[in-house]
Design an enzyme around this catalytic site. Structure first.
Site, mmCIF file in Angstrom:
data_model
loop_
_atom_site.group_PDB
_atom_site.id
_atom_site.type_symbol
_atom_site.label_atom_id
_atom_site.label_comp_id
_atom_site.label_asym_id
_atom_site.label_seq_id
_atom_site.Cartn_x
_atom_site.Cartn_y
_atom_site.Cartn_z
ATOM 1 N N LYS A 102 1.180 -16.685 12.060
ATOM 2 C CA LYS A 102 0.302 -16.289 10.958
ATOM 3 C C LYS A 102 1.056 -15.375 10.003
ATOM 4 C CE LYS A 102 -1.653 -12.529 13.733
ATOM 5 N NZ LYS A 102 -2.866 -11.933 14.304
ATOM 6 N N TYR A 149 10.539 6.474 -13.014
ATOM 7 C CA TYR A 149 9.198 6.903 -13.376
ATOM 8 C C TYR A 149 8.905 8.318 -12.871
ATOM 9 C CZ TYR A 149 7.827 2.172 -14.777
ATOM 10 O OH TYR A 149 7.721 0.969 -15.414
#
Length: 344
Positions: free
Chosen positions: A35, A237
């Site tokens: 999965k 940033y």
């Protein structure tokens, strides 16, 4: 030039299957849990390699994952752990899927199903106190019966209690039953008819005792640009990082949109030319910057390793998880769709 990519060792995948096989009874099958894009490793690469290595079946979370898996695996059983809602029955038939059934109600018609028993996880499953009666009433009979350990890594006593509950609930049932997960490989007596393993296949240690596995995934990117900057220059940033000396900075083609966590901004390192380079500034959506002042000869196009296939490395999945105060599952499954998967 690729932005970033993971390299998957097919050889190590096969060796992990053999290592697990050597420690379980000959009659016990291996169900490969693939999965979440094979835990971030790439189901299209991993699933065929596991089949070639001898796994007998697969498990995924949803119909969508099962349909994708059927592109690569044409005949082996696929168990869908999320079950089969009524509107998906036709697709389950079409793709020959097995549904987990975890409610005290009539099982789905005309498709194979496995009954999940809740033995203490308190998530999905028929309560163990009612499971024996439910199994006796099932028509047709289920293709399997299974449960799931809640804390095999840390609480062997509770795992043994769960195993006892499961065996009592399934006493007399002739259908294949399974409870062992990757960490459940350490629980004595839990192998039964099948082991349902995910993390172990990919070589990540769920517990220290399971030390016979090899990580198969290495995550790399490239140096996109280099800058020479003076001391006192703010980087990235928010300017949370400032150079404290004249510095050489390398901009990498990876960011949090690729799954490289923004939380690594102040703590992460990458390996370039054999040396570790620390993050310089915030990890942004598409880029990350590292300080390579102390690494001679770095050039545009050099490879930078973000995650290494070595449990002893400071860049292992488990070590990155510790830095991020999470688990290796999250580190691996976060690797995004735009990161290429390459078999080696």
């Amino acid at each position: 030039m690729r932005r970033s990519w993971v390299e998957i060792s097919r050889r190590k995948l096969a060796e992990n299957v053999r290592a697990i096989r050597a420690r379980i009874p000959a009659s016990t099958e291996i169900c490969a849990v693939v999965k979440a894009n094979a835990y971030g490793h790439g189901v299209g690469l991993v699933a065929p390699a596991l089949l070639e290595a001898g796994v007998e079946g697969y498990a995924v979370a949803s119909l969508e994952e099962a349909v994708e898996l059927r592109r690569w695996i044409h005949s082996a059983p696929i168990l869908v752990l999320g079950g089969c809602p009524p509107d998906e029955t036709e697709a389950f038939r079409k793709y020959r899927l097995t549904a987990a059934h975890f409610r005290l109600e009539t099982p789905p018609k005309d498709i194979p199903f496995e009954v999940k028993i809740d033995t203490g996880m308190t998530r999905l499953g028929i309560p163990w106190t009612e499971a024996a009666q439910f199994l006796a009433s099932c028509s047709p009979q289920p293709a399997g019966v299974f449960s799931h350990f809640a804390s095999p890594e840390t609480d062997p006593g509770f795992s043994n209690l769960q195993l006892k509950r499961f065996l009592e609930a399934t006493r007399g049932s002739t259908t294949p039953h399974h409870i062992a997960s990757s960490a459940g490989l350490r629980v004595a007596g839990a192998f039964l008819d099948r082991v349902r393993v995910g993390l172990a296949l990919y070589g990540i240690r769920a517990t220290p005792e399971i030390d016979y596995l090899q990580p198969v995934l290495t995550w790399k990117t490239s140096v996109l640009a280099l800058q020479e900057v003076p001391a006192g220059r703010a980087v990235g940033y928010g300017g949370i990082y400032q150079t404290h000396r004249p510095s050489r900075l390398a901009v990498l083609s990876v960011g949090y949109a690729d799954g490289y966590s923004r939380a690594l901004s102040k703590r992460g390192k990458v390996r370039i030319r054999g040396a570790l380079a620390p993050m310089a500034g915030r990890v942004s959506m598409d880029l990350a910057t590292v300080d390579v002042t102390d690494i001679p000869g770095v050039r545009v196009g050099d490879h930078a390793t973000l995650l290494e296939a070595d449990e002893r490395s400071p860049l292992s999945a488990n070590q990155l998880a510790r830095l991020l105060d999470t688990i290796s599952y999250e580190v691996l499954t976060a690797i995004g769709a735009r990161v290429d998967r390459v078999g080696v």
